[in-house]
Structure formats: C-alpha cells, structure tokens
Design a protein around this motif. Structure first.
Motif, mmCIF file in Angstrom:
data_model
loop_
_atom_site.group_PDB
_atom_site.id
_atom_site.type_symbol
_atom_site.label_atom_id
_atom_site.label_comp_id
_atom_site.label_asym_id
_atom_site.label_seq_id
_atom_site.Cartn_x
_atom_site.Cartn_y
_atom_site.Cartn_z
ATOM 1 N N TYR A 183 49.046 124.738 95.393
ATOM 2 C CA TYR A 183 50.439 125.137 95.518
ATOM 3 C C TYR A 183 50.793 126.088 94.385
ATOM 4 O O TYR A 183 50.245 125.981 93.287
ATOM 5 N N HIS A 184 51.736 127.016 94.668
ATOM 6 C CA HIS A 184 52.097 128.022 93.681
ATOM 7 C C HIS A 184 53.610 128.163 93.586
ATOM 8 O O HIS A 184 54.320 128.049 94.578
ATOM 9 N N CYS A 185 54.078 128.441 92.394
ATOM 10 C CA CYS A 185 55.498 128.603 92.105
ATOM 11 C C CYS A 185 56.064 129.800 92.862
ATOM 12 O O CYS A 185 55.474 130.886 92.862
ATOM 13 N N ILE A 186 57.203 129.607 93.487
ATOM 14 C CA ILE A 186 57.875 130.680 94.206
ATOM 15 C C ILE A 186 58.393 131.742 93.223
ATOM 16 O O ILE A 186 58.403 132.924 93.528
ATOM 17 N N SER A 187 58.768 131.338 92.016
ATOM 18 C CA SER A 187 59.331 132.278 91.044
ATOM 19 C C SER A 187 58.282 133.096 90.306
ATOM 20 O O SER A 187 58.408 134.302 90.184
ATOM 21 N N CYS A 188 57.231 132.443 89.813
ATOM 22 C CA CYS A 188 56.272 133.146 88.950
ATOM 23 C C CYS A 188 54.860 133.211 89.511
ATOM 24 O O CYS A 188 54.019 133.914 88.966
ATOM 25 N N VAL A 240 64.779 120.635 85.015
ATOM 26 C CA VAL A 240 64.767 121.309 86.312
ATOM 27 C C VAL A 240 63.619 120.744 87.139
ATOM 28 O O VAL A 240 62.491 120.666 86.676
ATOM 29 N N ARG A 241 63.918 120.334 88.355
ATOM 30 C CA ARG A 241 62.900 119.803 89.259
ATOM 31 C C ARG A 241 62.660 120.799 90.371
ATOM 32 O O ARG A 241 63.600 121.263 91.012
ATOM 33 N N CYS A 242 61.434 121.154 90.589
ATOM 34 C CA CYS A 242 61.069 122.112 91.621
ATOM 35 C C CYS A 242 60.668 121.345 92.884
ATOM 36 O O CYS A 242 59.763 120.509 92.850
ATOM 37 N N GLU A 287 61.869 111.011 90.682
ATOM 38 C CA GLU A 287 62.024 111.804 91.895
ATOM 39 C C GLU A 287 60.762 112.658 92.112
ATOM 40 O O GLU A 287 60.228 113.237 91.159
ATOM 41 N N HIS A 288 60.277 112.730 93.345
ATOM 42 C CA HIS A 288 59.124 113.565 93.650
ATOM 43 C C HIS A 288 59.494 115.019 93.414
ATOM 44 O O HIS A 288 60.588 115.466 93.760
ATOM 45 N N HIS A 289 58.556 115.780 92.817
ATOM 46 C CA HIS A 289 58.787 117.188 92.513
ATOM 47 C C HIS A 289 57.450 117.860 92.231
ATOM 48 O O HIS A 289 56.414 117.210 92.171
ATOM 49 N N PHE A 290 57.485 119.169 92.074
ATOM 50 C CA PHE A 290 56.313 119.925 91.650
ATOM 51 C C PHE A 290 56.500 120.307 90.193
ATOM 52 O O PHE A 290 57.619 120.551 89.745
ATOM 53 N N ALA A 291 55.400 120.378 89.467
ATOM 54 C CA ALA A 291 55.433 120.801 88.070
ATOM 55 C C ALA A 291 54.394 121.899 87.871
ATOM 56 O O ALA A 291 53.356 121.919 88.538
ATOM 57 N N HIS A 292 54.675 122.804 86.946
ATOM 58 C CA HIS A 292 53.702 123.835 86.618
ATOM 59 C C HIS A 292 52.473 123.172 85.997
ATOM 60 O O HIS A 292 52.603 122.275 85.162
ATOM 61 N N LYS A 293 51.301 123.613 86.418
ATOM 62 C CA LYS A 293 50.063 123.070 85.860
ATOM 63 C C LYS A 293 49.947 123.468 84.386
ATOM 64 O O LYS A 293 49.477 122.694 83.571
#
Length: 66
Positions: free
Chosen positions: A32-37, A4-6, A50-56
């Motif tokens: 930056y912060h996750c919209i879900s959690c 899953v890519r955010c 692909e560019h994306h965000f990942a949980h730290k």
C-alpha cells in the motif's frame, strides 16, 4: 499532526483502498502507498486503537515541525 490517522491508500494497482477493506491475510500479500506522498504504508489492524495505515518510514508531510 502526530495523531492524524490515514484511512485511505493506493494499492499496487493504484486503486484507492479503505482500511476496513484490508484483512490481516490480505495485508501480508499486498503493498500500500500513501495518496499524498507515495511512500509505502502499513495497515495497523490491532485490537486497541482505531484501524489505520501508517507510513513504513518517517514522512515529512505528517510530522510536526521542530
């Protein structure tokens, strides 16, 4: 779920940000912060994937069950 890519997160002002609107320079000075959690996210802006965000840190919402 491991692939899953955010692409969207919240910034410090709780505005929704798309990964394409983040540069390497702005990534260094913003959080930056996750919209879900709500966990902290880091932009992945490399040249191979692909560019994306990942949980730290690990996130239970996006990990596959054992």
């Amino acid at each position: 779920m491991d692939n899953v890519r955010c692409h969207y997160v919240y910034d410090e002002e709780e505005k929704i940000v798309h990964v394409d609107d983040v540069s390497r320079d702005t990534a260094k000075s913003h959080r930056y912060h996750c919209i879900s959690c709500g966990a902290e996210m880091i932009p992945k802006l490399g040249n191979l994937r692909e560019h994306h965000f990942a949980h730290k840190a690990a996130c239970l919402l996006y990990t596959s069950p054992s």
